[in-house]
Design an enzyme around this catalytic site. Structure first.
Site: not given
Length: 822
Positions: A195, A260, A332, A335, A520
């Site tokens: 970010e 990974s 994610d 924030d 979504d």
């Protein structure tokens, strides 16, 4: 003159003798902390005899009457072999490194106090189920039993580093283990750095060019985002140099967060008629490494695999009937917000309802050889307030604001350990999947295989964002805007689960797994766009798989990026131009192009082509972005294949990057490619020589397993650091992520911290390996004895057969209840 010579000779001899005596004494003191694996000891905290059988590779196989006794012995074994590592992990998460290292680590301690992870871990303790609390308490008792033995027996303070940094060692507490999990979440998180970088870049680039240098993963795209300056109007470009991170910093930075590989094949795709699973978590390399191999004999059966010192848990491994492996999901879950401070009262910030007071308290950091420092900790409704120096947030912080974060790992009701223990104890697929809703952070993709079925599930709490969120979670936003605030977390049913896929194979390389519109989706940031291509090719290239084909894929060193980029970048350079005399740059360029034209993209340590290719692409990206980004170009430390592909395919006009804006001529992409190759060859010449055919990628791409504390100390570094010539690169399945900075940017600093391949047709033929050794003691023969096997792509047996463990054991430690008679 003769007299002077005699005295000089005598002084020299005396100094040599004193040096030898000092070294001998130091070695003796250090060796006192080497544990005796062949010992019988009475300890307080177990109900019956427990055996720790260390096999020929010093992997402990732990046998006890109860699960509590087994977890006790795991804590005891972890402390025997990795005490310094455990104490450093705890100090890091507590924000107490400066008590040992002084002002050097004050910034780290400030960050950890602001995040307050250890307090959140303590508050989460009561939310664990009864078996998890029992495991935590028994494990802590085992660690403390070894600490008591060290103190009573004067065993060199338990680790040689303890002699250099003499501080009292507090007993291990159950909350310490929960805090280790939260620290793992911080180490694996890539979104905060992403970010900040996106915000900085958006302040100097138009949206279409931002999409070039920070591209979305291939697949259905998203609508163009507003610029950061539109979201936070007072934000201004910053060209300040990014802060370099101390080796002890708990997050490695952009491009070096979690990664990974994990995949599984079902019965229909397995040659032997049962399932297969392979896992290799990628983490920052260090000595000792992150993982510690162990086998536990529990009431639910034996489990074996990779543990992390500090946790009563096999994080990746198998039982007799179930295998599990993990990768970073790149969900994610974080924030960043800009919180407006009340200009009339600095103790208040703006909320949707008006000004509100920060929740705050003071925290005192003790600093070695300096006065103690008081840190004012603040929280908003969104989360903790971080400092301007944390993650370079000051470079995007608008005037009159502070920066806070919302993050799922900041939960004070975190049941991740309970979930992980249930998965480890699960007898079948259904039991393991039932534990998924309890997993909070770090978010992982879990791949499971029992004897008949395979599955993949995304673990971790998913933030519930408003569909009207201004940046969709990709850029910092104003924290007082209601649409930018989380509405909680989504129900567990939102976590994707792939059960028994039709194709018979499931896996993840940190690639994009779900193509859904915001909110979504799972993430806009993914950790891989290249390895997934090679994995798909290898999985689909044969109808059925074996243990050996899974090992072959795990060790594959073909770079999909090289195979894509070279035909694009060199298409108008190959086999063109006139013959040039020896010793000229033109001749050197022609020789390099001839080598690359015959190369198949194998990033093999013994070949010259990987070094030529890597230096060329690195220099090419540097030339393309420096003009537009200026000093901010320093933040783009690794080659982004999707960026170079966009430029040389001229996607959405991306070839404009090839023209140097500040020069009058209009440069073409061929010009930039040619000049970048010439400059790359000059750099290679200066460090590795002009004989291109004699170059070795492994000389540049050494795996750097450095001791986080002593690794930079002259002389001691020779004893504590481990170096290995390695194949692979940033984009190969056998990943060897390069440092990206410094005199040699190609040093391998982030690779497989564990490799395991499990075959349920013959479970005891399963194999695993770690990159250094089991012991964290530099004088132990098990400090780096597995390293050469790891480097060569070899493994050690992963068997639950106790007879095999005992057959070549390096020692059997017997723990007896206090007051009993052996």
């Amino acid at each position: 003159m003769v007299t002077l010579f005699r005295w000089l000779f005598r002084v020299t001899v005396a100094l040599v003798v004193l040096g030898v005596l000092a070294f001998t004494l130091l070695t003796w003191f250090a060796s006192r902390s080497l544990p005796d694996y062949e010992a019988t000891t009475e300890v307080e905290g177990i109900g019956a005899q427990v055996e720790i059988v260390r096999d020929h590779s010093s992997v402990p196989h732990i046998f006890g009457k109860t699960d509590a006794d087994v977890f006790f012995a795991l804590g005891y074994a972890h402390a025997q072999d990795r005490l310094w590592q455990m104490m450093m992990t705890r100090r890091t998460v507590q924000g107490r490194l400066s008590e040992l290292f002084g002002e050097r680590t004050l910034g780290i301690d400030r960050l950890m106090r602001r995040l307050d992870l250890h307090t959140l871990a303590r508050e989460s303790l009561d939310d664990q189920d009864a078996p998890a609390r029992d495991a935590l308490e028994s494990y802590s008792a085992g660690v403390n039993a070894w600490l008591a033995e060290v103190n009573e027996g004067a065993l060199g303070r338990g680790a040689p580093e303890m002699w250099l940094f003499r501080q009292a060692i507090a007993p291990w507490q159950p909350a310490d283990s929960l805090a280790v999990l939260k620290l793992m979440a911080l180490r694996l998180n890539a979104h905060l750095d992403a970010e900040v970088l996106r915000a900085r870049a958006s302040l100097v680039l138009p949206p279409e060019r931002l999409a070039d240098i920070l591209p979305d993963m291939p697949g259905e795209g998203v609508a163009a985002l507003p610029a950061y300056a539109e979201l936070v109007p007072s934000a201004r470009p910053s060209f300040a140099e990014a802060t370099s991170r101390d080796p002890l910093f708990p997050n490695p930075g952009t491009g070096l967060a979690g990664a990974s590989n994990v995949w599984a094949a079902g019965v229909s795709r397995s040659a032997a008629g049962s399932t297969l699973l392979a896992n290799d978590p990628h983490l920052g390399l260090s000595a000792p490494g992150t993982f510690y191999l162990a086998r536990l004999e529990l009431s639910t059966g034996g489990v074996i695999g990779g543990t992390i010192p500090g946790l009563p848990l096999v994080l990746t491994g198998r039982s007799a009937n179930l295998g599990w492996g993990v990768t970073s999901s790149y969900l994610d879950d974080l924030d960043v917000q800009a919180e407006e401070v009340n200009p009339a009262n600095a103790d208040e910030y703006r909320t949707p309802e008006g000004w509100a007071p920060f929740r705050s308290r003071d925290s005192i950091i003790e600093v070695k050889d300096a006065p103690a420092v008081t840190v004012r900790l603040q929280w908003t409704e969104n989360g903790p307030v971080l400092g301007p120096e944390d993650f370079d947030l000051g470079q995007i912080r608008p005037p009159g604001h502070v920066m806070s974060i919302s993050w799922t790992a900041l939960s004070d009701r975190d049941t991740t350990l309970t979930a992980a223990l249930r998965i480890m104890r699960a007898r079948d697929m259904e039991e393991a999947l039932d534990a998924v809703p309890l997993f909070v952070a770090p978010s992982q993709n879990l791949v499971l295989a029992d004897r008949n079925r395979i599955a993949m599930a995304t673990l971790g709490a998913i933030p519930d964002r408003d569909p009207a969120h201004q940046s969709k979670g990709r850029l910092p936003t104003l924290g007082h805007r209601p649409e930018n605030r989380w509405r909680g977390v989504k129900p567990a049913e939102a976590n994707p689960v792939f059960l028994d896929p039709e194709g018979g194979v499931v896996g993840n390389t940190n690639n994009k797994i779900l193509d859904a519109p915001f909110p979504d989706h799972l993430s806009f940031l993914w950790g891989d766009s290249q390895r997934i291509q090679r994995w798909q090719f290898l999985m689909q290239g044969r109808e059925i798989h074996t243990r050996d084909s899974f090992i072959e894929a795990q060790l594959d060193t073909v770079s999909p990026a090289a195979r894509t980029l070279l035909p694009l970048v060199a298409r108008d350079l190959w086999f063109t131009g006139e013959a040039a005399p020896e010793g000229t740059p033109e001749r050197q360029r022609a020789r390099a192009l001839e080598l690359l034209a015959e190369w198949n993209g194998q990033m093999n340590e013994h070949l010259p082509e990987p070094l030529i290719y890597s230096a060329w692409m690195r220099m090419l990206q540097e030339r393309l972005v420096r003009d537009e980004l200026g000093p901010l170009a320093d933040a783009f430390t690794h080659v982004e294949p999707l960026f170079l592909e966009r430029v040389f395919k001229d996607i959405d006009g991306a070839s404009i990057w090839c023209d140097v804006q500040q020069s009058e001529p209009v440069e073409t992409c061929d010009d930039m490619a040619r000049e970048a190759l010439d400059e790359a060859l000059l750099q290679i010449d200066a460090r590795w020589g002009t004989a291109l055919e004699s170059l070795r990628w492994g000389d540049a791409h050494e795996a750097a397993h450095d001791h986080p504390v002593l690794g930079g100390t002259p002389l001691l570094s020779w004893f504590v650091n481990v170096r290995q010539s390695t194949s692979g690169d940033d984009d190969t399945l056998m990943r060897g992520r390069t440092r990206g900075t410094g005199p040699n940017p190609f040093v391998n600093v982030h690779a497989a911290a564990y490799r395991g391949v499990y075959d349920f047709a013959d479970p005891d033929s399963s194999v695993f390996i770690i990159p250094t050794g089991q012991s964290g003691h530099p004088l132990s023969r098990h400090y780096d004895d597995l390293g050469e096997l790891w480097r060569r792509g070899e493994y050690i047996p992963m068997s639950l057969d106790p007879a095999l463990a005992r057959a070549a054991a390096v020692g059997v430690t017997t723990l007896m209840p206090e007051g009993s008679t052996p």
